[in-house]
Motif scaffolding. Structure first.
Motif, PDB file in Angstrom:
ATOM      1  N   ASP A 211     108.281  96.264 148.834  1.00  0.00           N
ATOM      2  CA  ASP A 211     107.886  95.783 149.812  1.00  0.00           C
ATOM      3  C   ASP A 211     106.948  95.445 149.428  1.00  0.00           C
ATOM      4  O   ASP A 211     106.111  94.684 150.574  1.00  0.00           O
ATOM      5  CB  ASP A 211     107.713  97.135 150.887  1.00  0.00           C
ATOM      6  CG  ASP A 211     109.134  97.920 151.083  1.00  0.00           C
ATOM      7  OD1 ASP A 211     110.571  97.234 151.562  1.00  0.00           O
ATOM      8  OD2 ASP A 211     108.939  98.749 151.802  1.00  0.00           O
ATOM      9  N   LEU A 212     106.284  95.176 148.735  1.00  0.00           N
ATOM     10  CA  LEU A 212     104.595  94.874 148.382  1.00  0.00           C
ATOM     11  C   LEU A 212     104.863  93.325 147.486  1.00  0.00           C
ATOM     12  O   LEU A 212     104.298  92.806 147.534  1.00  0.00           O
ATOM     13  CB  LEU A 212     103.731  96.089 147.749  1.00  0.00           C
ATOM     14  CG  LEU A 212     103.260  96.858 148.708  1.00  0.00           C
ATOM     15  CD1 LEU A 212     101.815  97.557 147.404  1.00  0.00           C
ATOM     16  CD2 LEU A 212     102.208  95.769 150.196  1.00  0.00           C
ATOM     17  N   ASN A 213     106.292  93.473 147.081  1.00  0.00           N
ATOM     18  CA  ASN A 213     106.424  92.005 146.973  1.00  0.00           C
ATOM     19  C   ASN A 213     105.666  91.718 145.062  1.00  0.00           C
ATOM     20  O   ASN A 213     105.177  90.671 144.544  1.00  0.00           O
ATOM     21  CB  ASN A 213     106.027  90.983 147.656  1.00  0.00           C
ATOM     22  CG  ASN A 213     106.366  90.771 148.648  1.00  0.00           C
ATOM     23  OD1 ASN A 213     108.141  91.108 149.047  1.00  0.00           O
ATOM     24  ND2 ASN A 213     105.747  90.714 149.899  1.00  0.00           N
ATOM     25  N   GLU A 214     105.343  93.374 144.467  1.00  0.00           N
ATOM     26  CA  GLU A 214     105.499  93.130 143.106  1.00  0.00           C
ATOM     27  C   GLU A 214     106.594  92.924 142.259  1.00  0.00           C
ATOM     28  O   GLU A 214     106.925  94.360 142.257  1.00  0.00           O
ATOM     29  CB  GLU A 214     103.815  93.801 142.925  1.00  0.00           C
ATOM     30  CG  GLU A 214     102.701  93.388 144.051  1.00  0.00           C
ATOM     31  CD  GLU A 214     102.500  92.223 143.049  1.00  0.00           C
ATOM     32  OE1 GLU A 214     102.525  91.745 142.217  1.00  0.00           O
ATOM     33  OE2 GLU A 214     101.374  91.833 144.241  1.00  0.00           O
ATOM     34  N   ALA A 215     106.799  92.458 141.346  1.00  0.00           N
ATOM     35  CA  ALA A 215     107.864  92.443 140.259  1.00  0.00           C
ATOM     36  C   ALA A 215     107.732  93.470 139.496  1.00  0.00           C
ATOM     37  O   ALA A 215     108.639  94.428 139.460  1.00  0.00           O
ATOM     38  CB  ALA A 215     108.673  90.876 139.954  1.00  0.00           C
ATOM     39  N   ASN A 216     105.936  93.470 139.012  1.00  0.00           N
ATOM     40  CA  ASN A 216     106.033  94.254 137.561  1.00  0.00           C
ATOM     41  C   ASN A 216     105.495  95.396 138.167  1.00  0.00           C
ATOM     42  O   ASN A 216     104.570  96.217 139.109  1.00  0.00           O
ATOM     43  CB  ASN A 216     105.587  93.709 136.815  1.00  0.00           C
ATOM     44  CG  ASN A 216     104.916  93.833 135.884  1.00  0.00           C
ATOM     45  OD1 ASN A 216     106.160  95.753 134.996  1.00  0.00           O
ATOM     46  ND2 ASN A 216     103.617  94.204 135.010  1.00  0.00           N
ATOM     47  N   HIS A 217     106.703  96.694 138.108  1.00  0.00           N
ATOM     48  CA  HIS A 217     105.513  97.934 138.435  1.00  0.00           C
ATOM     49  C   HIS A 217     105.437  98.839 137.633  1.00  0.00           C
ATOM     50  O   HIS A 217     105.898  98.900 136.380  1.00  0.00           O
ATOM     51  CB  HIS A 217     107.565  98.647 138.731  1.00  0.00           C
ATOM     52  CG  HIS A 217     107.900  98.328 140.272  1.00  0.00           C
ATOM     53  ND1 HIS A 217     109.066  98.037 140.598  1.00  0.00           N
ATOM     54  CD2 HIS A 217     107.139  97.353 141.062  1.00  0.00           C
ATOM     55  CE1 HIS A 217     109.214  97.562 142.063  1.00  0.00           C
ATOM     56  NE2 HIS A 217     107.632  96.793 142.047  1.00  0.00           N
ATOM     57  N   PRO A 218     104.724 100.259 137.962  1.00  0.00           N
ATOM     58  CA  PRO A 218     104.186 100.974 136.504  1.00  0.00           C
ATOM     59  C   PRO A 218     105.214 101.627 136.290  1.00  0.00           C
ATOM     60  O   PRO A 218     106.665 102.049 137.061  1.00  0.00           O
ATOM     61  CB  PRO A 218     103.183 101.467 137.558  1.00  0.00           C
ATOM     62  CG  PRO A 218     103.180 101.601 138.812  1.00  0.00           C
ATOM     63  CD  PRO A 218     103.913 100.330 139.323  1.00  0.00           C
ATOM     64  N   LYS A 219     105.298 102.242 135.476  1.00  0.00           N
ATOM     65  CA  LYS A 219     106.194 103.087 134.707  1.00  0.00           C
ATOM     66  C   LYS A 219     106.234 104.696 135.489  1.00  0.00           C
ATOM     67  O   LYS A 219     105.097 104.874 136.041  1.00  0.00           O
ATOM     68  CB  LYS A 219     106.043 103.891 133.231  1.00  0.00           C
ATOM     69  CG  LYS A 219     107.308 105.109 133.065  1.00  0.00           C
ATOM     70  CD  LYS A 219     106.251 105.600 130.781  1.00  0.00           C
ATOM     71  CE  LYS A 219     107.067 106.145 130.712  1.00  0.00           C
ATOM     72  NZ  LYS A 219     107.131 106.595 129.523  1.00  0.00           N
TER      73      LYS A 219
END
Length: 298
Positions: A211-219
């Motif tokens: 929903d925050l439009n960030e493709a790279n996510h934390p583990k």
């Protein structure tokens, strides 16, 4: 006011050596992850703003942080909740008490609306104008990025002198906003960020990230047993007790125990990593959580 450069201390918990970023010490009232997420609002100088508007639980950490921010800025906080239990009205404790002491108005929808309505819907209909600044629940908004980037910059600077092993930054998640933006700004420096879902499961947390439009996510770490937010678990309580005894530092009872239970499973396979844990504050909430645990498990 500049909130930055919280200290980093060194500890051992259950034979896990770790560093602790003490964001709980940023400010006596405006501290932890909510302070980082709301930090950009300290520079918000719109003279039209008279009220800060939020919503959530009457014991939410965000309630106290918003109340502190409003007091610093000279705004009136209106914080909308579904209801306030009679016992809490009669004997305010925890974040609710702290917010009232700072002049916040905590408004129950059950007291002002005959028909059920979600606080967010009510706010958008009645309290959205040039004089009212709305902050989404838990600070899940792009406004959080600037403050979290400041935290990331501090970690990068600290890592320059403390990188004997690959650094992994760990913190629990509600909406996951802090973890997401930390990952965005630390990943490029080769610093891994990992979290665990405390409010919902892994799918819920992934939805919050998207929903925050960030493709790279934390583990995302998770345990096989389902963990219900706000439910009392003896294992959480015992981990919290042990953390206090072994580090002499009080952690949040709602989020930190689950993250540490995940880390206790993670660390034996990752002894080559250097753990940096983010203390996100929230300990005033223990004022209401601790008696519940003690009645049930002591």
């Amino acid at each position: 006011m500049k909130l930055a450069n919280s200290p980093v201390t060194q500890h051992v918990f259950e034979e896990i050596p770790f560093y602790l970023k003490r964001d709980d010490l940023l400010h006596s009232q405006f501290s932890g992850n909510k302070a980082r997420k709301l930090m950009s609002l300290l520079q918000h100088d719109d003279p039209n703003i008279t009220h800060l508007i939020g919503y959530g639980s009457p014991q939410a950490n965000s309630l106290l942080s918003l109340a502190a921010l409003a007091a610093i800025k000279g705004w009136q906080l209106e914080f909308y909740v579904d209801r306030i239990p009679d016992w809490l009205k009669a004997r305010p404790i925890g974040n609710y008490r702290g917010a009232l002491d700072l002049g916040a108005k905590v408004i129950a929808m059950s007291d002002i609306c005959a028909e059920p309505i979600h606080p967010e819907a009510f706010i958008k209909k009645h309290r959205q104008d040039a004089h009212h600044l709305l902050v989404p629940e838990g600070g899940r908004s792009p406004i959080a990025e600037a403050g979290v980037k400041t935290l990331a910059d501090e970690i990068v600077e600290w890592a320059r002198f403390n990188q004997d092993k690959p650094i992994v930054v760990a913190l629990p998640s509600g909406t996951g906003t802090t973890a997401l933006y930390l990952n965005k700004h630390l990943n490029q420096h080769g610093i891994e960020v990992m979290t665990c879902p405390c409010v919902g499961g892994k799918n819920y947390l992934t939805t919050q990230f998207n929903d925050l439009n960030e493709a790279n996510h934390p583990k995302v770490l998770s345990r096989s047993q389902k963990h219900h937010f706000g439910k009392l678990y003896e294992a959480d309580y015992r981990v919290w007790q042990s953390l206090l005894e072994q580090t002499h530092i009080e952690f949040d009872l709602l989020y930190d125990p689950l993250m540490w239970r995940c880390l206790l499973e993670w660390y034996p396979k990752n002894v080559d990593k250097q753990l940096l844990y983010i203390h996100q504050g929230g300990v005033l909430g223990n004022e209401s959580m601790l008696p519940r645990y003690q009645r049930k498990f002591d």
